[in-house]
Design an enzyme around this catalytic site. Structure first.
Site, PDB file in Angstrom:
ATOM      1  N   HIS A 170       1.253  -1.105  -0.134  1.00 32.85           N
ATOM      2  CA  HIS A 170       0.073   0.066  -0.157  1.00 32.85           C
ATOM      3  C   HIS A 170       1.137   0.858   0.112  1.00 32.85           C
ATOM      4  O   HIS A 170       1.403   1.451   0.966  1.00 32.85           O
ATOM      5  CB  HIS A 170      -1.079  -0.550   1.294  1.00 32.85           C
ATOM      6  CG  HIS A 170      -2.092   0.867   1.125  1.00 32.85           C
ATOM      7  ND1 HIS A 170      -2.195   1.758   1.234  1.00 32.85           N
ATOM      8  CD2 HIS A 170      -4.246   0.438   1.479  1.00 32.85           C
ATOM      9  CE1 HIS A 170      -2.505   2.753   0.893  1.00 32.85           C
ATOM     10  NE2 HIS A 170      -4.170   1.516   0.957  1.00 32.85           N
ATOM     11  N   GLY A 186      -0.179  -5.337   1.604  1.00 29.92           N
ATOM     12  CA  GLY A 186      -1.229  -5.285   0.892  1.00 29.92           C
ATOM     13  C   GLY A 186      -1.049  -5.744  -0.882  1.00 29.92           C
ATOM     14  O   GLY A 186      -1.603  -6.935  -0.976  1.00 29.92           O
ATOM     15  N   TYR A 224      -5.666  -4.775  10.060  1.00 28.69           N
ATOM     16  CA  TYR A 224      -6.009  -5.259   8.921  1.00 28.69           C
ATOM     17  C   TYR A 224      -7.501  -5.376   8.579  1.00 28.69           C
ATOM     18  O   TYR A 224      -8.104  -6.460   9.901  1.00 28.69           O
ATOM     19  CB  TYR A 224      -5.429  -6.385   8.650  1.00 28.69           C
ATOM     20  CG  TYR A 224      -4.573  -6.271   6.911  1.00 28.69           C
ATOM     21  CD1 TYR A 224      -3.372  -5.690   6.482  1.00 28.69           C
ATOM     22  CD2 TYR A 224      -5.686  -7.195   6.270  1.00 28.69           C
ATOM     23  CE1 TYR A 224      -3.336  -5.356   4.778  1.00 28.69           C
ATOM     24  CE2 TYR A 224      -4.997  -7.281   5.005  1.00 28.69           C
ATOM     25  CZ  TYR A 224      -4.081  -6.837   4.028  1.00 28.69           C
ATOM     26  OH  TYR A 224      -4.026  -6.293   2.851  1.00 28.69           O
TER      27      TYR A 224
HETATM   28  O1  YZS Z   1      13.102   8.744  -0.565  1.00 29.33           O
HETATM   29  P1  YZS Z   1      11.665   8.548  -1.952  1.00 29.33           P
HETATM   30  O2  YZS Z   1      10.895   9.733  -2.068  1.00 29.33           O
HETATM   31  O3  YZS Z   1      12.895   8.134  -2.807  1.00 29.33           O
HETATM   32  O4  YZS Z   1      11.108   7.577  -1.275  1.00 29.33           O
HETATM   33  C1  YZS Z   1      11.371   5.959  -1.594  1.00 29.33           C
HETATM   34  C2  YZS Z   1      10.179   5.255  -0.219  1.00 29.33           C
HETATM   35  O5  YZS Z   1      10.047   5.896   1.012  1.00 29.33           O
HETATM   36  C3  YZS Z   1       8.933   4.702  -1.253  1.00 29.33           C
HETATM   37  N1  YZS Z   1       8.760   3.577  -0.731  1.00 29.33           N
HETATM   38  C4  YZS Z   1       7.159   4.364  -0.595  1.00 29.33           C
HETATM   39  N2  YZS Z   1       6.368   5.137  -0.816  1.00 29.33           N
HETATM   40  C5  YZS Z   1       5.050   4.225  -0.071  1.00 29.33           C
HETATM   41  N3  YZS Z   1       4.614   3.573  -0.094  1.00 29.33           N
HETATM   42  C6  YZS Z   1       5.191   2.739   0.237  1.00 29.33           C
HETATM   43  N4  YZS Z   1       4.895   1.432   0.748  1.00 29.33           N
HETATM   44  C7  YZS Z   1       6.777   3.010  -0.172  1.00 29.33           C
HETATM   45  N5  YZS Z   1       8.138   1.751  -0.058  1.00 29.33           N
HETATM   46  C8  YZS Z   1       8.990   2.754  -0.472  1.00 29.33           C
HETATM   47  O6  YZS Z   1       9.775   4.817  -2.645  1.00 29.33           O
HETATM   48  C9  YZS Z   1      11.930   4.947  -2.400  1.00 29.33           C
HETATM   49  C10 YZS Z   1      12.471   4.448  -2.329  1.00 29.33           C
HETATM   50  O7  YZS Z   1      12.452   3.668  -1.268  1.00 29.33           O
HETATM   51  P2  YZS Z   1      14.141   2.735  -0.313  1.00 29.33           P
HETATM   52  O8  YZS Z   1      13.048   2.981   1.337  1.00 29.33           O
HETATM   53  O9  YZS Z   1      14.380   4.135   0.046  1.00 29.33           O
HETATM   54  O10 YZS Z   1      13.918   2.062  -1.082  1.00 29.33           O
HETATM   55  P3  YZS Z   1      14.258   0.129  -0.641  1.00 29.33           P
HETATM   56  O11 YZS Z   1      15.971   1.165   0.138  1.00 29.33           O
HETATM   57  O12 YZS Z   1      14.982  -0.215  -2.112  1.00 29.33           O
HETATM   58  O13 YZS Z   1      14.141  -0.523   0.396  1.00 29.33           O
HETATM   59  C11 YZS Z   1      12.916  -0.925  -0.639  1.00 29.33           C
HETATM   60  C12 YZS Z   1      11.864  -1.355   0.979  1.00 29.33           C
HETATM   61  C13 YZS Z   1      11.017  -2.220   0.144  1.00 29.33           C
HETATM   62  C14 YZS Z   1      12.065  -2.580   1.749  1.00 29.33           C
HETATM   63  C15 YZS Z   1      11.644  -0.778   1.759  1.00 29.33           C
HETATM   64  O14 YZS Z   1      11.186   0.852   1.285  1.00 29.33           O
HETATM   65  C16 YZS Z   1       9.936  -0.831   2.560  1.00 29.33           C
HETATM   66  O15 YZS Z   1      10.212  -1.052   3.730  1.00 29.33           O
HETATM   67  N6  YZS Z   1       9.134   0.286   2.237  1.00 29.33           N
HETATM   68  C17 YZS Z   1       7.528   0.052   2.731  1.00 29.33           C
HETATM   69  C18 YZS Z   1       7.181  -1.261   2.986  1.00 29.33           C
HETATM   70  C19 YZS Z   1       6.475  -1.826   3.868  1.00 29.33           C
HETATM   71  O16 YZS Z   1       6.382  -1.674   4.865  1.00 29.33           O
HETATM   72  N7  YZS Z   1       5.367  -2.122   2.892  1.00 29.33           N
HETATM   73  C20 YZS Z   1       3.760  -2.047   3.929  1.00 29.33           C
HETATM   74  C21 YZS Z   1       2.665  -0.967   3.419  1.00 29.33           C
HETATM   75  N8  YZS Z   1       1.460  -1.482   3.939  1.00 29.33           N
HETATM   76  C22 YZS Z   1       0.482  -2.027   3.180  1.00 29.33           C
HETATM   77  O17 YZS Z   1       0.760  -2.400   2.864  1.00 29.33           O
HETATM   78  C23 YZS Z   1      -0.399  -2.230   4.350  1.00 29.33           C
HETATM   79  C24 YZS Z   1      -2.185  -1.225   4.360  1.00 29.33           C
HETATM   80  S1  YZS Z   1      -0.347  -3.102   6.151  1.00 29.33           S
HETATM   81  O18 YZS Z   1       0.818  -1.952   6.363  1.00 29.33           O
HETATM   82  O19 YZS Z   1      -1.097  -3.466   7.010  1.00 29.33           O
HETATM   83  O20 YZS Z   1       0.666  -4.173   5.376  1.00 29.33           O
END
Ligand code: YZS
Length: 259
Positions: free
Chosen positions: A64, A108, A138
């Protein structure tokens, strides 16, 4: 800028998520393009769809779009939330959808992948159920997607630890159908799709719908539903939820107080 590329080749549609700078976060704009791609595939009467990211990426989708989650006091996963809409569209699409997974699949996005009909992943793929990382309540049908994809204990471990599991373990616990190396996964999925194309589409569509109906055939009383919704409301009204979203935006680990 297009966030999803749609390629229709005969009876096969391939939808490729192309927003790697944001790690294919499932923003409303991205999801609208996936939905438009599915509409295009339906109009072209395709018999199979492949949903994928670009070859070689490290992240299939980061889940998400956290920037688009409400800050507080509103259900982040209500009926019309784009994530919920796309999950229903995938489940109701009248032909098989193959998730071709390469890289990390978060939150998500993990539900999106598991809502697909057949899941094929490369060995370096990982899968994570992450609401506890952000403090997100969730929703019930979302948890059902996970429960229908793996054993209850697997889902509980993934949800309570929020730790990614690797593709080998995902195969072992039945979360995914096949593991294939990155250089052969596309050919493998296309070959499977071409096989599906030659079979009876009406029979497949009705079996998909029957399986969807059966998989969601859990009875829940109005009282139980309202109780769960009340519990969920407490979570999205909590300071923990606010903190989870705020901490992501501030690029720091959250501090949860349980209130
Ligand atoms: O700093 P900039 O502007 O370049 O942006 C960064 C991140 O902020 C952005 N980005 C996201 N933006 C919005 N939503 C996201 N989910 C998201 N993930 C990343 O993308 C740019 C690059 O991210 P980095 O962190 O620099 O990339 P990297 O070091 O390769 O790491 C990749 C991951 C995927 C490991 C990291 O970005 C991360 O941990 N992202 C969040 C993953 C996460 O927790 N997703 C769950 C989201 N929540 C849901 O789907 C549900 C609502 S729930 O929470 O219930 O599960």
């Amino acid at each position: 800028m297009s966030l999803v590329r749609v390629d229709i080749d005969g009876l096969l549609a391939t939808l490729t998520m192309t927003n790697q700078p944001k790690r294919n976060a499932l923003s409303e704009a991205m999801i609208n393009e996936v939905l438009a791609g599915l509409d295009e595939a339906l109009a072209a009467k395709v018999r199979c769809v492949i949903l994928r990211a670009e070859p070689g990426v490290k992240i299939w989708s980061s889940g998400h779009d956290i920037q688009e989650l409400p800050k507080s006091h509103r259900d982040p996963l209500g009926w019309s939330d784009p994530l919920r809409v796309v999950i229903r569209a995938i489940e109701e699409f009248p032909a098989p959808i193959i998730a071709l997974i390469e890289g990390g699949v978060w939150g998500g996005a993990c539900e999106v992948a598991l809502a697909c009909d057949i899941i094929v992943a490369t060995p370096d793929s990982t899968f994570a159920i992450t609401p506890a990382k952000l403090g997100v309540p969730y929703n019930v049908t979302g948890l059902l997607t996970f429960m229908n994809a793996a054993s209850l204990h697997t889902v509980k471990e993934m949800a309570f630890t929020a730790r990614p599991i690797d593709a080998e373990r995902a195969l072992l616990v039945g979360l995914i159908n096949h593991l294939r190396q990155a250089d052969e996964i596309t050919a493998f999925c296309v070959e499977m799709a071409r096989g599906i194309e030659k079979l009876a589409p009406l029979a497949i569509a009705v079996m998909k719908e029957e399986l969807r109906v059966l998989a969601s055939a859990h009875s829940i009383t109005p009282r139980m539903f309202e109780r769960v919704q009340g519990m969920r409301r407490k979570v999205y009204d909590s300071t923990d939820y606010e903190e989870g979203v705020k901490a992501f935006k501030e690029k720091r680990p959250p501090v949860f107080l349980g209130e």
